[in-house]
Every structure is written in C-alpha cells, then in structure tokens.
Design a protein around this motif. Structure first.
Motif, PDB file in Angstrom:
ATOM      1  N   LEU A   1      -4.032  -0.669   0.756  1.00  0.00           N
ATOM      2  CA  LEU A   1      -4.526  -1.085   1.906  1.00  0.00           C
ATOM      3  C   LEU A   1      -5.996  -0.664   1.677  1.00  0.00           C
ATOM      4  O   LEU A   1      -6.347   0.220   0.979  1.00  0.00           O
ATOM      5  CB  LEU A   1      -3.881  -0.255   3.074  1.00  0.00           C
ATOM      6  N   ASN A   2      -6.843  -1.135   2.699  1.00  0.00           N
ATOM      7  CA  ASN A   2      -8.157  -0.714   2.764  1.00  0.00           C
ATOM      8  C   ASN A   2      -8.257   0.727   3.299  1.00  0.00           C
ATOM      9  O   ASN A   2      -7.407   1.322   4.071  1.00  0.00           O
ATOM     10  CB  ASN A   2      -8.732  -1.384   3.972  1.00  0.00           C
ATOM     11  N   GLY A   3      -8.993   1.539   2.586  1.00  0.00           N
ATOM     12  CA  GLY A   3      -9.259   2.856   2.961  1.00  0.00           C
ATOM     13  C   GLY A   3      -8.337   3.878   2.542  1.00  0.00           C
ATOM     14  O   GLY A   3      -8.261   5.058   2.736  1.00  0.00           O
TER      15      GLY A   3
ATOM     16  N   ALA B   1      -1.099  16.543   5.973  1.00  0.00           N
ATOM     17  CA  ALA B   1       0.014  15.754   6.016  1.00  0.00           C
ATOM     18  C   ALA B   1       0.770  16.138   5.161  1.00  0.00           C
ATOM     19  O   ALA B   1       0.588  16.291   3.818  1.00  0.00           O
ATOM     20  CB  ALA B   1      -0.222  14.302   5.862  1.00  0.00           C
TER      21      ALA B   1
ATOM     22  N   MET C   1      -0.962  10.240   4.754  1.00  0.00           N
ATOM     23  CA  MET C   1      -0.755  10.104   5.957  1.00  0.00           C
ATOM     24  C   MET C   1      -0.173   9.123   6.713  1.00  0.00           C
ATOM     25  O   MET C   1      -0.113   9.213   8.014  1.00  0.00           O
ATOM     26  CB  MET C   1      -2.209  10.449   6.842  1.00  0.00           C
ATOM     27  N   THR C   2       0.049   8.147   5.733  1.00  0.00           N
ATOM     28  CA  THR C   2       0.505   6.778   6.341  1.00  0.00           C
ATOM     29  C   THR C   2       1.780   6.979   7.199  1.00  0.00           C
ATOM     30  O   THR C   2       2.634   7.923   6.683  1.00  0.00           O
ATOM     31  CB  THR C   2       0.924   5.791   5.016  1.00  0.00           C
ATOM     32  N   GLY C   3       2.104   6.299   8.099  1.00  0.00           N
ATOM     33  CA  GLY C   3       3.283   6.424   8.957  1.00  0.00           C
ATOM     34  C   GLY C   3       4.413   5.624   8.475  1.00  0.00           C
ATOM     35  O   GLY C   3       4.489   5.485   7.527  1.00  0.00           O
ATOM     36  N   GLN C   4       5.293   5.089   9.480  1.00  0.00           N
ATOM     37  CA  GLN C   4       6.388   4.403   9.179  1.00  0.00           C
ATOM     38  C   GLN C   4       6.243   3.238   8.297  1.00  0.00           C
ATOM     39  O   GLN C   4       7.050   2.816   7.577  1.00  0.00           O
ATOM     40  CB  GLN C   4       7.204   4.001  10.460  1.00  0.00           C
ATOM     41  N   GLU C   5       5.256   2.760   8.521  1.00  0.00           N
ATOM     42  CA  GLU C   5       4.837   1.261   7.795  1.00  0.00           C
ATOM     43  C   GLU C   5       4.567   1.610   6.298  1.00  0.00           C
ATOM     44  O   GLU C   5       4.700   0.555   5.786  1.00  0.00           O
ATOM     45  CB  GLU C   5       3.317   0.841   8.304  1.00  0.00           C
TER      46      GLU C   5
ATOM     47  N   SER D   1       6.971  -0.648   4.422  1.00  0.00           N
ATOM     48  CA  SER D   1       6.788  -2.254   4.376  1.00  0.00           C
ATOM     49  C   SER D   1       5.711  -2.510   3.323  1.00  0.00           C
ATOM     50  O   SER D   1       5.656  -3.454   2.794  1.00  0.00           O
ATOM     51  CB  SER D   1       6.920  -2.777   5.640  1.00  0.00           C
ATOM     52  N   VAL D   2       4.527  -1.457   3.576  1.00  0.00           N
ATOM     53  CA  VAL D   2       3.526  -1.817   2.594  1.00  0.00           C
ATOM     54  C   VAL D   2       3.755  -1.920   1.071  1.00  0.00           C
ATOM     55  O   VAL D   2       3.703  -2.785   0.326  1.00  0.00           O
ATOM     56  CB  VAL D   2       2.225  -0.512   2.724  1.00  0.00           C
TER      57      VAL D   2
ATOM     58  N   ASN E   1      10.474   7.862   6.588  1.00  0.00           N
ATOM     59  CA  ASN E   1      10.899   6.479   7.188  1.00  0.00           C
ATOM     60  C   ASN E   1      12.133   6.934   7.978  1.00  0.00           C
ATOM     61  O   ASN E   1      13.054   7.606   7.516  1.00  0.00           O
ATOM     62  CB  ASN E   1      11.043   5.378   6.383  1.00  0.00           C
TER      63      ASN E   1
ATOM     64  N   GLU F   1       8.819  13.569  11.833  1.00  0.00           N
ATOM     65  CA  GLU F   1       7.671  14.289  12.115  1.00  0.00           C
ATOM     66  C   GLU F   1       6.538  14.232  10.895  1.00  0.00           C
ATOM     67  O   GLU F   1       5.270  13.972  11.071  1.00  0.00           O
ATOM     68  CB  GLU F   1       7.452  15.640  12.703  1.00  0.00           C
TER      69      GLU F   1
ATOM     70  N   ASP G   1       6.678  11.945   8.977  1.00  0.00           N
ATOM     71  CA  ASP G   1       6.530  10.441   8.700  1.00  0.00           C
ATOM     72  C   ASP G   1       7.581   9.845   7.602  1.00  0.00           C
ATOM     73  O   ASP G   1       7.330   8.761   7.173  1.00  0.00           O
ATOM     74  CB  ASP G   1       5.012   9.946   8.450  1.00  0.00           C
TER      75      ASP G   1
ATOM     76  N   GLN H   1      -5.104  12.106  -0.395  1.00  0.00           N
ATOM     77  CA  GLN H   1      -5.350  12.888   0.629  1.00  0.00           C
ATOM     78  C   GLN H   1      -3.999  14.061   0.903  1.00  0.00           C
ATOM     79  O   GLN H   1      -3.938  14.426   1.974  1.00  0.00           O
ATOM     80  CB  GLN H   1      -5.689  12.173   2.051  1.00  0.00           C
TER      81      GLN H   1
END
Lengths: 444, 313
Positions: free
Chosen positions: A108-110, A253, A223-227, A230-231, A44, A40, A42, A248
C-alpha cells in the motif's frame, strides 16, 4: 489506555501466578484478557478467535489444571501457539537460479517500500551480494529522487529511467542492465497501490510476468488494522507473494498484523523494519517475535545487533578490562558511541526483558534523551587522555576547565564522575560473576 | 516533471469525493446493514455477529463493547420490534460518538498558521497539497513550508505538489533545521501577503522523544512570531491504521495540542473505524477526509453525513 500486548499478557499472568492453582474458569478469564489484548494489538478478529480456541483446548487438559505451576503451563502453551502461528522457520531471501535475481517490493501507499528497499540492499550486501536498486515508482512525486538519495547514502547504484517510461519496461531493462554490470540481485521498488485498484494491481502482474522474480515481498506497516488480512490476501491472490517485511516495528505497535497475515496467507515474515536509519533491517525470527509479544523481551536480536557492530577483538579487550576493574572513561565513551550507532536507547531498552515498561515512564524518558548523551560525550572529550585513564586526578580546577570546555557545569561534571564510579563498581561485580542487586531486580 | 498521477484515472474532477466516500461507507457498514436486514431475531448470535463486524471495521474492542452493551441495554428496556429499530438506535449512538456536524478551521487574518503532523507514511504531504488547493479555492492565499528536511526527497515531493496546485513553497536544503525553515516561512508569508501558512513536518513515530521535542520547538518558534499560532495543528491519520491510531492521537495531542484530525486514504477498503475510539476518548474533531489520489479527492468531514451514510443502502 491501550496497553501494549506484552504488558497486557504480563498483567494477566501475574494475576494467575499469584493464585497458584487454576480452575477452568480462571483459564477462561485469562484467555478473555488475552483475546482482548490480541484485538487491541490489531490481530484479526478471526485469527484471534482461532488462536484462543487452540490455546483453550490445550490449557484445559487435566495435566495443566493439576500441575503445580499451571500459570507457567498456560504461558508455555500461549507461547508455543504463537510461535506456531507465526511460522516455524526464519525467513531468507531466495536469490538462486538467476543472475541477477529480481526481488520485487509491493504494498500500500506509505507502507515503507522505498526505505525498506534501501535497507534490504544493505542487508544483502552484508551477505556478500551485489544489489542494484530499481526505481519503478513513477507515480508518487519525487519517489525516484528519494530512492536515489537513499542509494547515495548507502553507496548502492540506482537504476532509473525517470517517470516517463512504464514500470514494466523499467523493470525488464533493469534486469538486462544488472546482468551486463555484474549485479547479483535487483531490488525492484514499485509504487504504492490499493489492493482493490485493478489497473494498478494488473501492472504488478505484468512486471512479475516480465522479470520472473525469485521473491515478491509485501511491505506492510506494523500499525495496520484489521484490513491487513484482506490487503495481504488480495496481493497474494493476484501477484503471488513469497514473503513479508513488517515496517515501523520500532514504534509501539506490537505488530498484531504480522500474526494475522501469517495465519491467513501462510506467507512467511522475512524482515522487520526498525528505525529510520538505513542500517536497521532485521532478520525476522518467529520465536523472538512471540517472546516479544509475551513480554520476554528480544534479547537475541539485541545480542546479534551488538555483535555485528562490535569489533570482536575490541570486545575481548573490553571484557578483560571489565574483569580486572580497569574500565576507563575512554571505554565508557566508546560504549556510548556504540550505543548511538545501534539506534535510539529506548529501542534498545524495549528489547530487554523487564525494561520495556520503564521506557514509558517519564523519568526514564527524560534520561534517555539523546541530548544528554551529547553532553556526556562533550564532557569526556574535554578531558585529557590522562584524566580519562585516571579520573582520580580530577581536582576542582580541572573540573572547572572541563565544564567550561564542554559547555556544562561543574555540578554536571561531578554527577558524571559519580555515575561513572558507581558503574565501575558494578562492572567489577559483574566481572566477578555477581549480578548487582539493582540490575537483578530490573531483570526479574 | 510529468503529471503522471492524473494519467491514472480519467474522471472529471470533483465528482470523486462523494462517490469515493459512498464506496467506503458501502464497504464499511453495508455489511452491518445487511446483517440487520437478514436477521429477524435479536438472539445471542446476533450480538456476537454485530461485535465481530464492528471490530473488523477497526472500532476496537473497547468502543465495540461499549456500543454493543448500550444497544443491548436499550433492547432489554424497550425491546426492539424489528432489526430496523435496532439499527436506528445503533446509528444514533454512533452519531453521538462522533459529535456534531462539520467543524471548520480557525484561520484568523492577517496570517494563520497550520502545523501538519503525523507518523511516517500516513500521507501528510499529499494532504497538505489538497488542503492548500481547498483553501485557495475558498479565497485564501496559502503558502507551503517544507518542514520535512529529514526524509530523502521530501522537499522535492512538496515542491512538485506545490506546482501542481499552483501554491508557492518555501524550502531550504535537506538536513536544515525545521524551525529555521518555519521562521523563514513566516517572514516570506508576510512579505508576499499570504494569509495561511501550511507547515509540512517530517513523519515521526510518537514514541521518539527527541523528535517530539523537535516538533515542540517548531511550535515555539511559530509562537514567538505569532503569539496565538499555530492556529491549527492537524494530525494526519492513515485510515488503514488500527488501534495504534488512538495512541498516536493521544501522544501528539499531549506533545503539541492537536486541534483536529485529517483522515487520509479513506479511499481504500479500509474502515477507519478507529475514529470512533478517538472521538470517544479524546473528543478530537475530524476536520477533513482524503478519499483518493487525485488532488480534488478531499473534503471537509461532516459527522452527520458520515454517520448517516454508514447505513445507507
């Protein structure tokens, strides 16, 4: 409701504690909860699985099961494994071997690169460096203007060539410029890009080849998820990362992404971005983050923040006053202003053990309203110096005057004075080395 | 101002959306599809692997457990003969979670107001530009309001976008009161005969109480001018965000009554699977998806199409 990882683990171990002794099934059950909480948060999927496996191996040893305090033992193992996964040493910025030392920010953007660039500049300046901000995001509308505005806010120079030149050339020329003008570190703000965008990733490779940075930092959102994995992996494989800035972290998070990225790439976390105020970049320490994840608060960070903002002499004077019970409304106002400089009250409370859950309760949320701060400030500022030193002289007519002067009511002034009297009492007790009951309960 | 963004990929406009979506879905659930095809038996390992795939697509532990449990129960009752049958059942269940087809915008004449909210960095400003162009193309007259007066250069960013999509922007200086800018925006919209006002707001973490209060104030100001406005309050979510997106959706819904979601940055390899949890818990419709950096990479969300394509070959 998705609870924060901290609350979740606390719940799990509270159940275990009440039992006293553990069977292997108990540990399985607790670890299932821990795994769920990690997911929950996040973390991995694979990282969580490996983590649980390691904890279980150690937790089902006889030594733990037969211990009189098995819950604490398990807690200790979870904590140790968390710290181990998060990495063993605090991150530092490497600026050696080159002047200026180029530090690239990618992501990544943002993700918060531009804001982090400004925060990093401020952080490095505190360490005695002369940072130059470099605007290499020529793609996003007004990205250059954003960096310039932030640069102005913190009084740092920004090297920019508008949006026509290629980012590779801008980066290269910024190094020459930095050398000529005596800068020690160039912070290169690059455009946000997808890890699967080959053309854009290639641009980063070219920038890196052109300036040979001492650091390439991935800026990622907490807040980034499972990705997240790989990022981080893609950026690492293609550009070669040296560290991570997690942004953040002032939100709710819990930053499970940090655990994942560290576990999979081995890249150390260096800083945490907390808050929109450009002073807030915090050094990252794995044991503190692990403690925070486990619900033990983040007292060390709080203490450090306080120390940095406090004038040492000022603090000693205050301490003496506290011990003697001479804490005045002026000191109280000073405290309020210090807290305001440190950021929002709720972000401070989040760092204190046992208080993090309180900030989510509506009655506390209302009390933490910054507007209330301003009212208190206005009331104290409407008092004369004499009144602030010695509130006993505040009779009805003086109180009415203060209420009028601060745009509040006599009732509110009375409330403030009552609160202050209680606080004075508490301070005296703390000064004598006793912790008042109310506070002890909160910390427990 | 140079239009750098168009330099990057020279693809014909419009071709992008379907293609980007296809790619996302391929990465998204292509793996699940392959799994169904590769395995002839629905054994314990199969269920574990299914769980893993769904969690890795950011569906979250709860929603994943619900989906897998439902599928298992169905299997216990009436044994799937083949992986294809199991796949069809899963697809059906996921479609059910997302609700019906396309949910359009409620934009009554003479003047409708759309409030666009979200946490920092999710892509609000870009989404607004795309939405403005989308609405202009469908015959509306949009006007943009630069309500993000906080973040450095946010106003400039919206103005650049306004120029690019040829939609006027109402703005005041940095640091001005967002409510005042919105008030001006409504007056300007009436004076210029615009029929949709799209209000950009500063990114804010849903945990910052005072910032959420500021948003409520903006809403109150709008309501005072137009009683049934804002007609739409769209929450922009970043498709790369994990389970926190659900908390965001809850908090913003509680504070300002979100009417729909915009799922931005679905062009990445991000799964965006958290929308299933949001749909399951909050029944919030996803109204649009942003699928790329070009202004045309934007389309109304079609639940049927989305769910159907999850398993496309």
């Amino acid at each position: 409701m998705f609870e924060a990882l901290t609350d979740r683990l606390q719940g799990v171990f509270k159940d275990m504690r009440s039992k006293g002794r553990l069977a292997e099934e108990d540990i399985d059950e607790a670890l299932r909860e821990v795994r769920l909480a990690l997911l929950e948060a996040d973390v991995n999927f694979k990282v969580a699985r490996d983590f649980i496996r390691r904890v279980k191996e150690r937790a089902t040893s006889l030594e733990v099961l037969e211990s009189l305090t098995p819950a604490q033992q398990v807690l200790r193992i979870v904590d140790e494994e968390l710290v181990a996964t998060l990495g063993g040493e605090p991150g530092r910025i490497d600026w050696t071997g080159k002047t200026p030392a180029p530090v690239m920010l990618v992501g990544l953007n943002g993700a918060g690169k531009t804001t982090s660039a400004a925060k990093l500049a401020l952080t490095l300046r505190k360490l005695g460096q002369r940072p130059l901000l470099v605007a290499c995001d020529t793609y996003r509308p007004a990205a250059v203007a954003q960096l310039e505005t932030l640069g102005r806010q913190i009084g740092a120079e920004v090297y920019e060539e508008g949006t026509h030149a290629s980012p590779v050339d801008i980066a290269r020329r910024s190094v020459e410029y930095g050398r000529e003008h005596g800068y020690s570190i160039n912070i290169i703000d690059t455009a946000g890009r997808l890890q699967i965008d080959e053309r854009m990733m290639d641009e980063l490779v070219q920038i890196k080849a052109a300036i040979q940075p001492t650091e390439v930092l991935l800026v990622a959102n907490a807040m980034t998820g499972q990705e997240a994995v790989s990022v981080a992996q893609q950026f690492h494989e293609q550009v070669g990362l040296t560290g991570l800035i997690l942004t953040q972290m002032d939100g709710d998070a819990r930053g499970g992404a940090a655990l994942s990225i560290r576990a999979v790439t081995g890249v150390p976390l260096k800083f945490l971005g907390m808050g929109e105020k450009i002073e807030a970049l915090q050094a990252y320490y794995p044991d503190r983050l692990a403690s925070r994840i486990l619900g033990m608060g983040d007292m060390l960070t709080l203490i450090e923040q306080t120390q940095e903002l406090y004038d040492q002499e000022e603090a000693e004077k205050l301490q003496k006053k506290l011990v003697k019970g001479q804490f005045t409304l002026d000191d109280f106002l000073g405290q309020l202003q210090q807290i305001k400089r440190m950021g929002s009250l709720s972000s401070i409370m989040d760092m204190i053990p046992g208080l993090s859950q309180l900030t989510r309760r509506p009655e506390f949320a209302a009390a933490l309203d910054e507007k209330q701060f301003k009212r208190v400030e206005a009331m104290i500022l409407s008092m004369t110096v004499k009144e602030r030193q010695n509130p006993v002289i505040l009779d009805g007519s003086r109180r009415r005057r203060i209420a009028r002067g601060s745009g509040t009511s006599v009732h509110e002034v009375n409330q403030l004075l009552n609160q202050f009297r209680q606080m004075q009492g508490m301070m005296k007790q703390i000064g004598r080395g006793k912790i008042p009951k109310g506070i002890a309960g909160l910390m427990g | 101002m140079v239009f750098n963004i168009f330099r990057k990929k020279e693809q014909p406009a419009g071709a992008g959306v379907a293609e980007s979506l296809e790619k996302t879905r391929g990465g998204l659930f292509g793996a699940v599809r392959n799994m169904f095809q590769a395995r002839r038996e629905l054994d314990a390992a199969f269920w574990d692997e299914l769980e893993e795939r769904l969690i890795q697509a950011d569906l979250g532990a709860h929603t994943t457990a619900d989906l897998v449990d439902t599928l298992r129960e169905t299997h216990d009752k009436r044994r799937f003969d083949s992986p294809e049958q199991a796949e069809a059942a899963l697809r059906q269940e996921m479609m059910r979670l997302l609700g019906g087809g396309t949910v359009g915008l409620n934009l009554p004449l003479p003047l409708a107001v759309i409030l666009v909210v979200g946490v920092n960095g999710v892509g609000k400003t870009t989404s607004i530009a795309k939405l403005a162009k989308f609405l202009a193309q469908s015959g509306r007259k949009p006007l943009l309001v630069a309500g993000d007066t906080f973040r450095a250069a946010a106003i400039d960013q919206l103005k650049v976008w306004g120029e690019r999509v040829a939609v006027p922007v109402v703005a005041q200086g940095p640091g001005s009161d967002p409510s005042a800018v919105v008030f001006d925006g409504i007056k300007a919209a009436r004076a210029r005969g615009a029929d949709v006002l799209i209000v950009d707001t500063a990114g804010r973490l849903h945990t910052k109480i005072n910032l959420m209060e500021e948003l409520k104030k903006v809403q109150r100001i709008v309501q005072r001018q137009i009683p049934d406005a804002p007609h739409e309050t769209l929450l922009v979510l970043d498709a790369v965000t994990g389970q926190n997106a659900l908390v965001q959706a809850k908090s913003f819904t509680q504070a300002v009554g979100v009417t729909g979601l915009v799922l931005a940055k679905l062009d990445s390899s991000s799964k965006g699977g958290v929308v299933f949890s949001i749909a399951q818990e909050l029944s919030l419709p996803i109204k649009f998806v942003g699928t790329g950096e070009r202004v045309d990479d934007f389309a109304p969300f079609d639940a049927g199409e989305f769910a159907g394509a999850l398993f496309a070959e």
